[in-house]
Design a protein around this motif. Structure first.
Motif, mmCIF file in Angstrom:
data_model
loop_
_atom_site.group_PDB
_atom_site.id
_atom_site.type_symbol
_atom_site.label_atom_id
_atom_site.label_comp_id
_atom_site.label_asym_id
_atom_site.label_seq_id
_atom_site.Cartn_x
_atom_site.Cartn_y
_atom_site.Cartn_z
ATOM 1 N N LEU A 81 39.221 52.894 32.737
ATOM 2 C CA LEU A 81 38.044 53.669 33.182
ATOM 3 C C LEU A 81 37.164 54.026 31.980
ATOM 4 O O LEU A 81 35.945 53.840 32.012
ATOM 5 C CB LEU A 81 38.492 54.970 33.866
ATOM 6 N N LEU A 82 37.798 54.533 30.932
ATOM 7 C CA LEU A 82 37.015 54.976 29.767
ATOM 8 C C LEU A 82 36.365 53.797 29.051
ATOM 9 O O LEU A 82 35.238 53.900 28.570
ATOM 10 C CB LEU A 82 37.903 55.779 28.810
ATOM 11 N N SER A 83 37.072 52.665 29.023
ATOM 12 C CA SER A 83 36.500 51.515 28.316
ATOM 13 C C SER A 83 35.284 50.968 29.068
ATOM 14 O O SER A 83 34.470 50.254 28.500
ATOM 15 C CB SER A 83 37.553 50.424 28.128
ATOM 16 N N ARG A 84 35.175 51.309 30.345
ATOM 17 C CA ARG A 84 34.044 50.810 31.141
ATOM 18 C C ARG A 84 33.154 51.955 31.603
ATOM 19 O O ARG A 84 32.500 51.875 32.632
ATOM 20 C CB ARG A 84 34.594 50.003 32.318
ATOM 21 N N LYS A 85 33.126 53.022 30.818
ATOM 22 C CA LYS A 85 32.438 54.249 31.250
ATOM 23 C C LYS A 85 30.953 54.036 31.495
ATOM 24 O O LYS A 85 30.379 54.659 32.389
ATOM 25 C CB LYS A 85 32.670 55.388 30.244
ATOM 26 N N ASP A 86 30.312 53.152 30.753
ATOM 27 C CA ASP A 86 28.869 52.958 30.947
ATOM 28 C C ASP A 86 28.593 52.239 32.265
ATOM 29 O O ASP A 86 27.755 52.678 33.057
ATOM 30 C CB ASP A 86 28.268 52.196 29.768
ATOM 31 N N ASP A 87 29.309 51.142 32.500
ATOM 32 C CA ASP A 87 29.147 50.413 33.770
ATOM 33 C C ASP A 87 29.425 51.325 34.960
ATOM 34 O O ASP A 87 28.750 51.246 35.989
ATOM 35 C CB ASP A 87 30.156 49.261 33.866
ATOM 36 N N LEU A 88 30.427 52.153 34.819
ATOM 37 C CA LEU A 88 30.845 53.004 35.947
ATOM 38 C C LEU A 88 30.014 54.283 36.045
ATOM 39 O O LEU A 88 30.192 55.055 36.965
ATOM 40 C CB LEU A 88 32.332 53.375 35.800
ATOM 41 N N LYS A 89 29.141 54.490 35.078
ATOM 42 C CA LYS A 89 28.340 55.725 35.008
ATOM 43 C C LYS A 89 29.281 56.926 35.150
ATOM 44 O O LYS A 89 29.098 57.832 35.968
ATOM 45 C CB LYS A 89 27.253 55.747 36.083
ATOM 46 N N LEU A 90 30.297 56.891 34.321
ATOM 47 C CA LEU A 90 31.401 57.841 34.434
ATOM 48 C C LEU A 90 31.014 59.200 33.871
ATOM 49 O O LEU A 90 30.594 59.312 32.719
ATOM 50 C CB LEU A 90 32.582 57.248 33.643
ATOM 51 N N SER A 91 31.142 60.250 34.710
ATOM 52 C CA SER A 91 30.811 61.587 34.220
ATOM 53 C C SER A 91 32.062 62.369 33.852
ATOM 54 O O SER A 91 32.038 63.210 32.963
ATOM 55 C CB SER A 91 30.023 62.376 35.268
ATOM 56 N N GLU A 92 33.160 62.081 34.541
ATOM 57 C CA GLU A 92 34.342 62.925 34.383
ATOM 58 C C GLU A 92 35.553 62.234 34.994
ATOM 59 O O GLU A 92 35.409 61.498 35.968
ATOM 60 C CB GLU A 92 34.074 64.251 35.128
#
Ligand code: G6P
Ligand code: MN
Length: 441
Positions: free
Chosen positions: A23-34
């Protein structure tokens, strides 16, 4: 920009660090907030949770990672729930495997009566989770890969037909990758056609980029020469479980060459042969507890004590990647193809339309579009019908608490040779699961 809060449900699991790392390695693609790790077991979630907090601090400082045992805190504002629960943990899995084996029938996590036992523990827990999600975060996508997925998916889709839930399993894609490696062609250049039920399906075609079906040539090879499929993830030294299971895929393909069986079909094609090679005193659960969980949990504890994850041996497997790929397909509207458990609704023309099947689906922001499989042959249809009868009655038993439905389900399972054996195993499993199953009367 819309940002996404991800919650891992059942986050005390040994799979969690790898999933969070992906999840963290793909945080930009996933628009990960938390990312929030949620579990009912405080000690287990503290261990993976502290590890993941440290890991995030060292790899993705802009993404807060936390852990909790409070479902409100976890689900509030969530956009994606990754659900991977195992009520009773691998300690109960050990009983699911050993009790049937002590009666000479398959003892396995999802297939045979071990799967029935797991289903009766998991269905109440999962319906509780999906119900809470409908109240707290009704717009969240629920990606479930808790097992036994065949029956969990029936229970979820039946109870919450409008929930944004997708039920998935990493086995078909894992086997596709094994076949792609064997063929020496990148997986992304192949399109697999497949149908079945969860842990009960067949590949019918393997198309390359030019539209050639490679399955007939593969069949010819398997029938005429010695072939072995090596699963990239086989843990050779400690046990060769997957290596042996993949050998049965070849044997199953030779025995019934029309379609290439999913690895789990071997338990039904070759029930007695496989059971005779199983050690009733040391099952897969023992291996998972002694090796996989120990390695991951020891590593978490070592890193927490050291205050850094820098030399962690944590690695990412297909399991973590696959679930994140599906979330990514929804978030970025990619229309990628995945094999998913969904209501049939005609995807398999000559199979119960009101039953969950496992078929390829295109995944986009709007959800899934199942591929039409057409009509399936009598052999596969009949195997699936008995299995589906078993699954539906098992779900019925879990939802109504009917012992009679449970007994009916048990006899329909192909691994059960007779009423007497089935009833004996059912009664022992019921006793071993007093604290987990709904009461059956
Ligand atoms: C595959 C299946 C999962 C299953 C897992 C068991 O990935 O698709 O449904 O849980 O194998 O693996 P284990 O190593 O725990 O026996
Ligand atoms: Mn699976």
């Amino acid at each position: 920009m819309k940002k996404n809060k991800f919650v891992v449900v059942g986050a005390g699991s040994s799979y969690t660090p790898a999933i969070v790392a992906v999840l963290l390695s793909r945080k930009d693609d996933l628009k990960l907030s938390e990312v929030v790790l949620y579990d009912i077991d405080a000690a287990r979630v503290a261990r993976t949770g502290q590890f993941c907090e440290l890991y995030a601090r060292e790899h993705a400082q802009d993404v807060p990672v936390s852990y909790t045992t409070d479902i409100e805190t976890a689900f509030r504002g969530a956009d994606f729930l990754f659900v991977q629960i195992r009520p009773g943990c691998n300690q109960q899995r050990e009983k699911d495997e050993k009790i049937p084996l002590s009666h000479g029938i398959l003892g396995q996590e999802t297939c045979g009566l071990g799967g029935f036992s797991f289903a009766l523990r998991c269905i109440p827990a999962i319906l509780d989770i999906v119900g809470k999600a409908q109240e707290i975060c009704p717009n969240a996508w629920i990606l479930n890969y808790s097992n036994p997925e065949a029956m969990i998916s029936e229970a979820i889709y039946r109870t919450y037909p409008n929930a944004k839930a997708l039920c998935i399993c990493d086995m078909p894609i894992s086997q596709e990758e094994t076949i792609a490696d064997f063929l020496g062609i990148p997986h992304k250049d192949l399109t697999f056609k497949y149908f079945g039920l969860n842990h009960f399906g067949w590949f019918t075609n393997i198309y390359d980029k030019d539209g050639n079906d490679l399955l007939p040539a593969l069949r010819e090879r398997v029938l005429s020469e010695t072939v072995s499929l090596v699963n990239a993830e086989a843990e050779e030294k400690h046990d060769n479980y997957w290596g042996e299971m993949y050998q049965h895929v070849i044997e199953g393909f030779q025995a019934y060459p029309e379609f290439l069986p999913l690895v789990y079909i071997s338990y039904y094609y070759f029930h007695n042969e496989i059971v005779s090679h199983m050690d009733p005193n040391y099952t897969r659960a023992n291996y998972v507890l002694d090796v996989r969980e120990k390695v991951v949990f020891d590593d978490c504890e070592r890193c927490i004590a050291a205050g850094t994850t820098k030399d962690s041996s944590l690695h990412t497997g297909v399991h973590g990647n696959y679930i994140v790929d599906i979330a990514n397909a929804i978030i970025n509207n990619t229309h990628e193809r995945f094999i998913i458990n969904t209501m049939n609704h005609g995807a398999i023309g000559n199979f119960n339309h009101d039953a969950v099947v496992e078929v390829p689906c295109y995944v986009s922001a709007g959800g899934i579009e199942p591929v039409s499989v057409g009509y399936i042959p009598q052999f596969h249809k009949s195997l699936m019908e008995a299995q589906k009868g078993y699954e539906k009655l098992a779900v019925e038993a879990a939802l109504t608490g009917s012992y009679q439905k449970a007994l009916q389900a048990v006899l329909l399972n192909r691994t059960v040779p007779s009423y007497a054996v089935g009833k004996a195993v059912l009664d022992e499993l019921m006793e071993a699961n007093k604290d987990y199953w709904p009461e059956l009367k």
